[in-house]
Enzyme design. Structure first.
Site, PDB file in Angstrom:
ATOM      1  N   LYS A 110       0.838  -1.218   0.000  1.00 19.47           N
ATOM      2  CA  LYS A 110       0.000   0.000   0.000  1.00 19.47           C
ATOM      3  C   LYS A 110       0.867   1.259   0.000  1.00 19.47           C
ATOM      4  CE  LYS A 110      -4.354  -1.715   0.546  1.00 19.47           C
ATOM      5  NZ  LYS A 110      -5.637  -1.862   1.122  1.00 19.47           N
ATOM      6  N   LYS A 192      -3.581 -10.313  -6.697  1.00 17.63           N
ATOM      7  CA  LYS A 192      -4.898 -10.690  -6.150  1.00 17.63           C
ATOM      8  C   LYS A 192      -5.974  -9.683  -6.591  1.00 17.63           C
ATOM      9  CE  LYS A 192      -5.354  -8.341  -1.780  1.00 17.63           C
ATOM     10  NZ  LYS A 192      -6.531  -8.103  -1.034  1.00 17.63           N
ATOM     11  N   LYS A 195     -10.170  -4.411  -4.252  1.00 19.23           N
ATOM     12  CA  LYS A 195     -11.205  -3.368  -4.328  1.00 19.23           C
ATOM     13  C   LYS A 195     -10.680  -2.077  -4.919  1.00 19.23           C
ATOM     14  CE  LYS A 195     -13.370  -4.163   0.061  1.00 19.23           C
ATOM     15  NZ  LYS A 195     -12.174  -4.058   0.901  1.00 19.23           N
TER      16      LYS A 195
HETATM   17  N1  AQP Z   1      -8.551 -11.581  -3.908  1.00 19.03           N
HETATM   18  C1  AQP Z   1      -8.955 -12.078  -2.763  1.00 19.03           C
HETATM   19  N2  AQP Z   1      -9.156 -13.412  -2.641  1.00 19.03           N
HETATM   20  C2  AQP Z   1      -9.591 -13.944  -1.451  1.00 19.03           C
HETATM   21  N3  AQP Z   1      -9.845 -13.183  -0.353  1.00 19.03           N
HETATM   22  C3  AQP Z   1      -9.653 -11.845  -0.444  1.00 19.03           C
HETATM   23  N4  AQP Z   1      -9.818 -10.828   0.433  1.00 19.03           N
HETATM   24  C4  AQP Z   1      -9.484  -9.658  -0.169  1.00 19.03           C
HETATM   25  N5  AQP Z   1      -9.116  -9.883  -1.434  1.00 19.03           N
HETATM   26  C5  AQP Z   1      -9.207 -11.235  -1.649  1.00 19.03           C
HETATM   27  C6  AQP Z   1     -10.309 -10.975   1.795  1.00 19.03           C
HETATM   28  O1  AQP Z   1     -11.477 -10.174   1.930  1.00 19.03           O
HETATM   29  C7  AQP Z   1     -11.568  -9.676   3.264  1.00 19.03           C
HETATM   30  C8  AQP Z   1     -11.820  -8.202   3.258  1.00 19.03           C
HETATM   31  O2  AQP Z   1     -10.715  -7.459   2.868  1.00 19.03           O
HETATM   32  P1  AQP Z   1     -10.557  -5.945   3.331  1.00 19.03           P
HETATM   33  O3  AQP Z   1     -11.617  -5.100   2.822  1.00 19.03           O
HETATM   34  O4  AQP Z   1     -10.390  -5.860   4.788  1.00 19.03           O
HETATM   35  O5  AQP Z   1      -9.217  -5.495   2.770  1.00 19.03           O
HETATM   36  P2  AQP Z   1      -8.366  -5.996   1.627  1.00 19.03           P
HETATM   37  O6  AQP Z   1      -7.733  -7.289   1.909  1.00 19.03           O
HETATM   38  O7  AQP Z   1      -7.428  -4.890   1.482  1.00 19.03           O
HETATM   39  O8  AQP Z   1      -9.430  -6.131   0.447  1.00 19.03           O
HETATM   40  P3  AQP Z   1      -9.191  -5.752  -1.016  1.00 19.03           P
HETATM   41  O9  AQP Z   1     -10.408  -6.118  -1.748  1.00 19.03           O
HETATM   42  O10 AQP Z   1      -7.940  -6.287  -1.539  1.00 19.03           O
HETATM   43  O11 AQP Z   1      -9.090  -4.191  -0.952  1.00 19.03           O
HETATM   44  P4  AQP Z   1      -7.819  -3.271  -1.177  1.00 19.03           P
HETATM   45  O12 AQP Z   1      -7.923  -2.856  -2.590  1.00 19.03           O
HETATM   46  O13 AQP Z   1      -8.054  -2.165  -0.221  1.00 19.03           O
HETATM   47  O14 AQP Z   1      -6.590  -4.040  -0.910  1.00 19.03           O
HETATM   48  C9  AQP Z   1     -10.281 -10.091   3.965  1.00 19.03           C
HETATM   49  O15 AQP Z   1     -10.546 -11.256   4.725  1.00 19.03           O
HETATM   50  C10 AQP Z   1      -9.348 -10.418   2.826  1.00 19.03           C
HETATM   51  O16 AQP Z   1      -8.375 -11.374   3.180  1.00 19.03           O
END
Ligand code: AQP
Length: 325
Positions: A110, A192, A195
Site C-alpha cells: 500500500k 490478487k 477493491k
Molecule cells: N482476492 C482475494 N481473494 C480472497 N480473499 C480476499 N480478500 C481480499 N481480497 C481477496 C479478503 O477479503 C476480506 C476483506 O478485505 P478488506 O476489505 O479488509 O481489505 P483488503 O484485503 O485490502 O481487500 P481488497 O479487496 O484487496 O481491498 P484493497 O484494494 O483495499 O486491498 C479479507 O478477509 C481479505 O483477506
C-alpha cells in the site's frame, strides 16, 4: 467458538472478498458466536471521500445481509461506533515491535500503491486489526490469505501482552479457505483481485449480468488453447476455473472434462452465465434491502450494543491489568 472478521467500506465488495471471507462467515454462523464488523477506521488509511463514507458503510451492511449473514445469529456493527477499538489499539501499540510492522506485506504494497499518502495509520493498521480481534476474545478469524500475516501478528501481540500483564487475551487463529483463499485479478492474474484496482479487474458481487459478461470476456487468459488448471503455466485460466468451481459447486476436474475440446471463448461464455446465476440472488436481495434502510440501520444499532458489551468487559480487564484506573 467466538468468530470475528471484517471488511473495509472502501470500494465495492468483489467475489474475492466473498469467496475468501464472507462465504466462510456464512458457514460458521450456524454453530459459532459470530461478530462481523464494517471496519471503517481501517478504510481511513487509504485516500477516501468523507462525503461518501456513510453511504459506503450502509452499502457494505447490505452486502453482508444480501450474501447471507443472518442478524439473528451474528452481530453486525460499525467499528468506529465502538470506541474500545481505538483505545485498545493505543495500548497494544506499546507492546508491538516496530520492526514487525515495517515487515508487513500489505504495508509495503500500500505504501507503493498510495505513494502520496504513506501515513502512520498504514503502518499501524495491523495493531488496530489486533485490537478488533482481541477485544472480542476471538478464537477464529475467517479471512483471505492476504490477511494471514496480520492475524499472525495479532497472535504475537496477544502473547506479548499476556506475558507482560498476565493472562488476558485468547490467542486467535486464522481460518483460511483452501480453495478461495486468493482469487486473482481478471486483468493481472499474478495479482490478487482487489477493491482499489480498476473495475474491469474484478467482479463485484452486485455487478449487472451485462457487466459480468463483459468483464469475463475481457479477462486475461494465457497462451495455448486448453482449459487446464496449471497455476504456473496458465494462471489466468486457472483463476477462472477456480471462480467457476467455487460459484457453481463443481470440481476443477469436472470442468476440465466438460471443456476438454472447447476453446477459451466458449469456456468464458459458459462461465459468465454461471457467475451471473450464482450472483443473481444477491442482486435481488440487494434491491430488497435498499428499500429497507431503516431495518438495516436498526440491525447496526443493535449490533453496536451487543459489541459494546463484550468490548467493554475486555477493556475493563485490560485497564486493570495495565494499572490504569
Ligand atoms: N482476492 C482475494 N481473494 C480472497 N480473499 C480476499 N480478500 C481480499 N481480497 C481477496 C479478503 O477479503 C476480506 C476483506 O478485505 P478488506 O476489505 O479488509 O481489505 P483488503 O484485503 O485490502 O481487500 P481488497 O479487496 O484487496 O481491498 P484493497 O484494494 O483495499 O486491498 C479479507 O478477509 C481479505 O483477506
Amino acid at each position: 467458538m467466538r468468530v470475528f472478521s471484517g471488511i473495509q467500506p472502501t470500494g465495492a465488495i468483489h467475489i474475492g472478498n466473498y469467496l475468501g471471507a464472507i462465504r466462510q462467515w456464512i458457514e460458521l454462523q450456524d454453530k459459532n458466536e459470530c461478530i462481523f464488523c464494517i471496519v471503517d477506521l481501517h478504510a481511513l488509511t487509504s485516500p477516501y471521500d468523507p462525503a461518501k463514507l456513510e453511504n459506503s458503510i450502509l452499502e457494505k451492511a447490505i452486502v453482508y445481509l444480501a450474501a447471507g449473514v443472518n442478524p439473528e445469529k451474528s452481530v453486525i456493527f460499525i467499528q468506529s461506533q465502538v470506541k474500545e477499538h481505538t483505545e485498545l489499539t493505543w495500548l497494544l501499540n506499546t507492546v508491538t515491535p516496530l520492526g514487525d510492522l515495517g515487515r508487513m506485506t500489505q504495508f509495503k504494497e500500500k505504501s507503493k500503491k498510495f505513494k502520496e499518502n504513506v501515513n502512520a495509520g498504514l503502518l499501524n493498521y495491523p495493531v488496530l486489526m489486533a485490537a478488533d480481534i482481541l477485544l472480542y476474545q476471538t478464537e477464529i478469524v475467517p479471512v483471505g490469505e492476504d490477511q494471514k500475516q496480520h492475524v499472525e501478528l495479532a497472535r504475537t501481540i496477544a502473547r506479548k501482552f499476556n506475558q507482560k500483564f498476565g493472562e488476558t487475551f485468547k490467542i486467535p487463529e486464522a481460518k483460511i479457505s483452501e480453495t478461495g483463499k486468493r482469487i486473482m485479478s481478471l486483468s493481472y492474474p499474478a495479482k490478487k483481485m482487489s477493491k482499489t484496482d480498476p473495475s474491469e479487474s474484478r467482479i463485484d458481487i452486485f455487478d449487472s449480468p451485462e457487466k459480468i459478461k463483459e468483464k469475463i470476456m475481457r479477462a486475461v487468459t494465457d497462451t495455448g488453447k486448453s482449459i487446464k488448471y496449471d497455476l504456473k503455466k496458465k494462471p489466468g485460466i486457472s483463476n477462472l476455473l477456480t471462480i467457476y468451481s467455487l460459484l457453481a459447486n463443481k470440481t476443477i476436474e469436472e470442468l476440465e472434462k466438460k471443456f476438454e475440446k472447447k476453446g477459451y471463448a466458449e469456456f468464458k461464455k459458459t462461465l459468465a452465465n454461471a457467475v451471473i446465476d450464482a450472483l443473481d440472488p444477491f442482486r435481488k436481495k440487494q434491491q430488497e434491502f435498499l428499500s429497507r434502510d431503516v431495518y438495516v440501520k436498526t440491525i447496526l444499532e443493535q449490533g453496536k450494543k451487543r459489541a459494546q458489551l463484550i468490548a467493554g468487559s475486555t477493556m475493563a480487564d485490560v485497564r486493570k491489568k495495565m494499572g490504569l484506573s
